[in-house]
Write a protein that holds these residues in place. Structure first.
Motif, PDB file in Angstrom:
ATOM      1  N   ALA A 109       4.421  -9.807   0.406  1.00 58.20           N
ATOM      2  CA  ALA A 109       3.205  -9.128  -0.061  1.00 58.20           C
ATOM      3  C   ALA A 109       2.867  -7.966   0.858  1.00 58.20           C
ATOM      4  O   ALA A 109       2.857  -8.098   2.087  1.00 58.20           O
ATOM      5  CB  ALA A 109       2.045 -10.110  -0.102  1.00 58.20           C
ATOM      6  N   SER A 110       2.612  -6.816   0.257  1.00 54.77           N
ATOM      7  CA  SER A 110       2.250  -5.625   1.027  1.00 54.77           C
ATOM      8  C   SER A 110       1.544  -4.649   0.105  1.00 54.77           C
ATOM      9  O   SER A 110       1.816  -4.598  -1.098  1.00 54.77           O
ATOM     10  CB  SER A 110       3.485  -4.971   1.633  1.00 54.77           C
ATOM     11  N   LEU A 111       0.625  -3.880   0.672  1.00 58.84           N
ATOM     12  CA  LEU A 111      -0.088  -2.865  -0.095  1.00 58.84           C
ATOM     13  C   LEU A 111       0.698  -1.568  -0.193  1.00 58.84           C
ATOM     14  O   LEU A 111       0.302  -0.660  -0.926  1.00 58.84           O
ATOM     15  CB  LEU A 111      -1.454  -2.584   0.546  1.00 58.84           C
ATOM     16  N   GLY A 112       1.788  -1.459   0.528  1.00 57.06           N
ATOM     17  CA  GLY A 112       2.589  -0.241   0.473  1.00 57.06           C
ATOM     18  C   GLY A 112       2.004   0.849   1.363  1.00 57.06           C
ATOM     19  O   GLY A 112       1.087   0.628   2.168  1.00 57.06           O
ATOM     20  N   ALA A 113       2.529   2.037   1.193  1.00 58.53           N
ATOM     21  CA  ALA A 113       2.099   3.177   2.018  1.00 58.53           C
ATOM     22  C   ALA A 113       0.718   3.654   1.569  1.00 58.53           C
ATOM     23  O   ALA A 113       0.397   3.645   0.381  1.00 58.53           O
ATOM     24  CB  ALA A 113       3.103   4.319   1.916  1.00 58.53           C
ATOM     25  N   ALA A 114      -0.092   4.068   2.525  1.00 60.85           N
ATOM     26  CA  ALA A 114      -1.433   4.574   2.220  1.00 60.85           C
ATOM     27  C   ALA A 114      -1.346   5.979   1.647  1.00 60.85           C
ATOM     28  O   ALA A 114      -0.511   6.790   2.057  1.00 60.85           O
ATOM     29  CB  ALA A 114      -2.289   4.581   3.485  1.00 60.85           C
TER      30      ALA A 114
END
Length: 420
Positions: free
Chosen positions: A195-200
């Motif tokens: 799980a990750s929000l990815g690059a901002a």
């Protein structure tokens, strides 16, 4: 309060202040334009007097003397000004058609003055003592001032509104990455693998996303450890509890009649402890991947301990669900019915993916039922309800649904919605 809500609140505050600022600027412009309009009108009045004076340098001698009849000159101009020529003894010599019939005898030297509803400017005509008065009504002046000031204020307000619209568009543009981050967070499962929000999208959002990802990793590790510990503990308890139940069953057959009621109560308590352990296992399985399959309710309920409870199930009642989780939820709902004095429970399937249990117990007051439903809707379980309702709601939510407590004429009803 969510991040987009904070951003929208800030945006509304900025937009509100920009509108207030626009109105304040418009008011200031209106006041400034009003003062400038007064000066402009006075300058125009004075200029008109000087132009008329230059045209009257060669005024006929007949007019220079007291006339038998005042000469009235028809004004073919804009009608904004009126004028009079007054002799040295205050006699009216010539006037425009808009000027009053009474002479304006106010000033012997050039300058401004007021006569009733007129604003005047006096100018000497040569050395004969004649005076030219050029006047304008205050009504006309107020109207001109209002027109000038209103035009200026409207222009300032229009610019302010354009600025407001521009600022609103800029704020919406700047808040867009925050809104998209909120959308990603709404579907973000920190317990999912990788799980990750990815690059901002923005540099200023990088610390926020990094902190959220780190918090998610710590949370996932902690939950995994707690699940592993609880699963091991529950499995470790199952075997001795099953042995205790077997030994109590043998003791019940061999014990004298006087001891059997006491041993039966001990066996009932051990059975309830087994169900609590099963519920704990279900609680920690409710957050992991489901294993749905067709479940025959009649067969499943026939295997559950009913403790003297009559359970009515329609023939062929089948639904798709995770059997272990559904079993844990139904066991706890039936146990609730027994503990609250019910003797019969009717099980039905109102719609696909829904299971309704309705007992003949005393039920609960309407206020209490509504409070329980509100707590279930908000998932505010602690201190509001027992393990049974909490577990049933968590099982329903793990299937994408929720637990409902519909009103009934008698008894208590619970509906497991196992689909959205």
């Amino acid at each position: 309060m969510t991040l987009p809500a904070i951003g929208r609140r800030l945006a509304r505050s900025l937009l509100g202040w920009s509108l207030v600022w626009s109105l304040a600027v418009a008011a200031a412009v209106w006041l400034a334009a009003k003062d400038e309009a007064v000066e402009l009108l006075d300058d125009t009045l004075m200029s008109s007097a000087e132009v008329l004076a230059s045209l009257m340098v060669d005024l006929p001698a007949a007019v220079a003397a007291p006339p038998a009849r005042v000469t009235v000159v028809t004004d073919h101009g804009s009608g904004r000004f009126a004028w009079q020529v007054v002799g040295p003894q205050g006699q009216l010599l010539v006037r425009s058609s808009l000027a009053p019939a009474q002479p304006w005898v106010l000033l012997q030297q050039p300058g401004f003055g007021v006569a009733g509803t007129w604003r005047l400017y006096a100018l000497a005509l040569g050395a004969g003592g004649r005076v030219l008065y050029v006047g304008q009504t205050f009504e006309e002046r107020y109207e001109a001032q209002a027109d000038i000031a209103l035009s200026a204020a409207l222009a300032a307000l229009a610019l302010g509104l354009l600025g407001h619209v521009w600022l609103r568009a800029r704020v919406s543009h700047e808040l867009a990455p925050l809104n998209r981050l909120s959308q990603r967070l709404s579907g973000y499962d920190p317990l999912a693998a990788g799980a990750s929000l990815g690059a901002a999208e923005r540099e200023e959002l990088q610390p926020v996303q990094a902190a959220i990802d780190e918090l998610a990793r710590r949370l996932a590790r902690r939950v995994a450890h707690e699940r592993a510990f609880t699963a091991h503990a529950a499995h470790a308890l199952r075997t001795p509890l099953a042995g205790i139940d077997a030994q109590l069953a043998v003791a019940l057959r061999e014990a004298p009649a006087t001891l059997q009621p006491r041993l039966q109560r001990v066996r009932d308590a051990a059975g309830r402890l087994q169900r609590v352990v099963a519920a704990l296992l279900a609680l920690f399985r409710s957050g992991v991947e489901l294993q749905p399959q067709p479940v025959d309710l009649g067969t499943l309920l026939a295997r559950l301990p009913a403790d003297g409870l009559q359970v009515e199930v329609p023939a062929g009642a089948t639904l798709v669900a995770d059997p272990d989780l559904l079993t844990a939820a139904l066991v706890n709902l039936l146990d609730n019915a027994v503990r609250h004095g019910a003797h019969r429970v009717r099980v039905s399937l109102p719609r696909p993916g829904q299971v309704r249990l309705e007992d003949d117990g005393p039920g609960v007051p309407a206020e209490r039922r509504i409070a329980l439903q509100q707590a279930l809707d908000a998932q505010a379980y602690e201190g509001r309800m027992g393990l049974g309702l909490m577990l049933a709601d968590m099982v329903a939510r793990s299937h994408g649904g929720r637990l409902l407590l519909p009103p009934t004429a008698a008894g208590f009803a619970a509906e497991l919605h196992l689909a959205p």
